[in-house]
Design a protein around this motif. Structure first.
Motif, PDB file in Angstrom:
ATOM      1  N   ALA A  25     -28.952   4.644  -4.146  1.00  0.00           N
ATOM      2  CA  ALA A  25     -28.207   3.796  -5.082  1.00  0.00           C
ATOM      3  C   ALA A  25     -27.170   2.957  -4.332  1.00  0.00           C
ATOM      4  O   ALA A  25     -27.028   1.753  -4.600  1.00  0.00           O
ATOM      5  CB  ALA A  25     -27.539   4.656  -6.145  1.00  0.00           C
ATOM      6  N   ALA A  26     -26.478   3.579  -3.388  1.00  0.00           N
ATOM      7  CA  ALA A  26     -25.477   2.830  -2.604  1.00  0.00           C
ATOM      8  C   ALA A  26     -26.155   1.739  -1.786  1.00  0.00           C
ATOM      9  O   ALA A  26     -25.656   0.613  -1.709  1.00  0.00           O
ATOM     10  CB  ALA A  26     -24.707   3.781  -1.692  1.00  0.00           C
ATOM     11  N   VAL A  31     -26.978  -4.104  -0.764  1.00  0.00           N
ATOM     12  CA  VAL A  31     -27.776  -5.275  -0.397  1.00  0.00           C
ATOM     13  C   VAL A  31     -27.785  -6.341  -1.471  1.00  0.00           C
ATOM     14  O   VAL A  31     -28.166  -7.475  -1.205  1.00  0.00           O
ATOM     15  CB  VAL A  31     -29.240  -4.898  -0.025  1.00  0.00           C
ATOM     16  CG1 VAL A  31     -29.264  -4.010   1.199  1.00  0.00           C
ATOM     17  CG2 VAL A  31     -29.977  -4.275  -1.187  1.00  0.00           C
ATOM     18  N   SER A  32     -27.357  -5.983  -2.678  1.00  0.00           N
ATOM     19  CA  SER A  32     -27.363  -6.974  -3.761  1.00  0.00           C
ATOM     20  C   SER A  32     -25.961  -7.461  -4.096  1.00  0.00           C
ATOM     21  O   SER A  32     -25.765  -8.092  -5.126  1.00  0.00           O
ATOM     22  CB  SER A  32     -28.038  -6.382  -5.001  1.00  0.00           C
ATOM     23  OG  SER A  32     -27.300  -5.284  -5.483  1.00  0.00           O
ATOM     24  N   SER A  33     -24.999  -7.174  -3.224  1.00  0.00           N
ATOM     25  CA  SER A  33     -23.641  -7.581  -3.539  1.00  0.00           C
ATOM     26  C   SER A  33     -22.882  -8.010  -2.287  1.00  0.00           C
ATOM     27  O   SER A  33     -23.070  -7.439  -1.219  1.00  0.00           O
ATOM     28  CB  SER A  33     -22.895  -6.408  -4.184  1.00  0.00           C
ATOM     29  OG  SER A  33     -21.544  -6.733  -4.367  1.00  0.00           O
ATOM     30  N   LEU A  34     -22.044  -8.988  -2.435  1.00  0.00           N
ATOM     31  CA  LEU A  34     -21.135  -9.400  -1.362  1.00  0.00           C
ATOM     32  C   LEU A  34     -19.690  -9.271  -1.842  1.00  0.00           C
ATOM     33  O   LEU A  34     -18.814 -10.007  -1.425  1.00  0.00           O
ATOM     34  CB  LEU A  34     -21.427 -10.833  -0.925  1.00  0.00           C
ATOM     35  CG  LEU A  34     -22.783 -11.042  -0.259  1.00  0.00           C
ATOM     36  CD1 LEU A  34     -23.020 -12.514   0.040  1.00  0.00           C
ATOM     37  CD2 LEU A  34     -22.863 -10.240   1.042  1.00  0.00           C
TER      38      LEU A  34
END
Length: 172
Positions: A25-26, A31-34
């Motif tokens: 989950a982490a 990878v989908s957030s900056l």
């Protein structure tokens, strides 16, 4: 009376299961957030990846030091072979996934800190080819690992709800 796996194996099984689900989950979240919290989550991901590797070593030691249980159900040879293969591959991936993550960070020259206590050394100059190779391998192995975990859980539920045998209860 149900013959259960040793307490150490059962604890390691469930702690590692929760840990790998959390790490998956982490990883997906990172990878989908900056967002500004992404580096903190990445640091935790790396530290708990090291914990997973240590727990893997303890688990292998516990497995080989305990007496194996005999099969509690009337499975066919094919079912037994499939279950053994999935278990073997799960053990391989419990080791390979953290190792490929460590190697990707090593070749990226990005240190892995164990909760700020100690850090793993890194390559002085980044090697983008090997970094990319181990990063992609890490992602591929995670996908295979997730599939095998799904198969493992489906098999456990099949034994519990359909066959109504003690296979799942031996791990509780």
């Amino acid at each position: 009376m149900i013959a259960k796996h040793s307490l150490s194996l059962r604890l390691l099984h469930w702690v590692m299961a929760m840990m790998f689900v959390s790490l998956f989950a982490a990883g997906l979240t990172m990878v989908s957030s900056l967002e500004p919290w992404q580096p903190s989550l990445l640091a935790l991901h790396k530290a708990f990846g090291l914990v997973a590797l240590v727990l893997f070593v303890l688990r292998v030691c516990a497995k080989f030091s305990s007496t194996p249980l005999t099969s509690s159900s009337d499975e066919s040879k094919l079912q037994k072979m499939a279950a053994s293969s999935v278990h073997f591959l799960l053990y391989c991936l419990m080791c390979a996934v953290p190792l490929t993550g460590i190697l990707s960070q090593y070749f990226a020259s990005k240190p892995i800190s164990f909760f700020g206590i100690v850090s793993i050394g890194v390559k002085s100059e980044p090697d983008i080819v090997l970094y990319g190779l181990f990063r992609e391998l890490h992602s591929l192995l995670i996908a295979v690992f997730a599939l095998l975990i799904f198969m493992h859980v489906a098999g456990a539920l099949y034994h519990y709800f359909i066959k109504k045998d003690d296979t799942l209860k031996r791990m509780l």
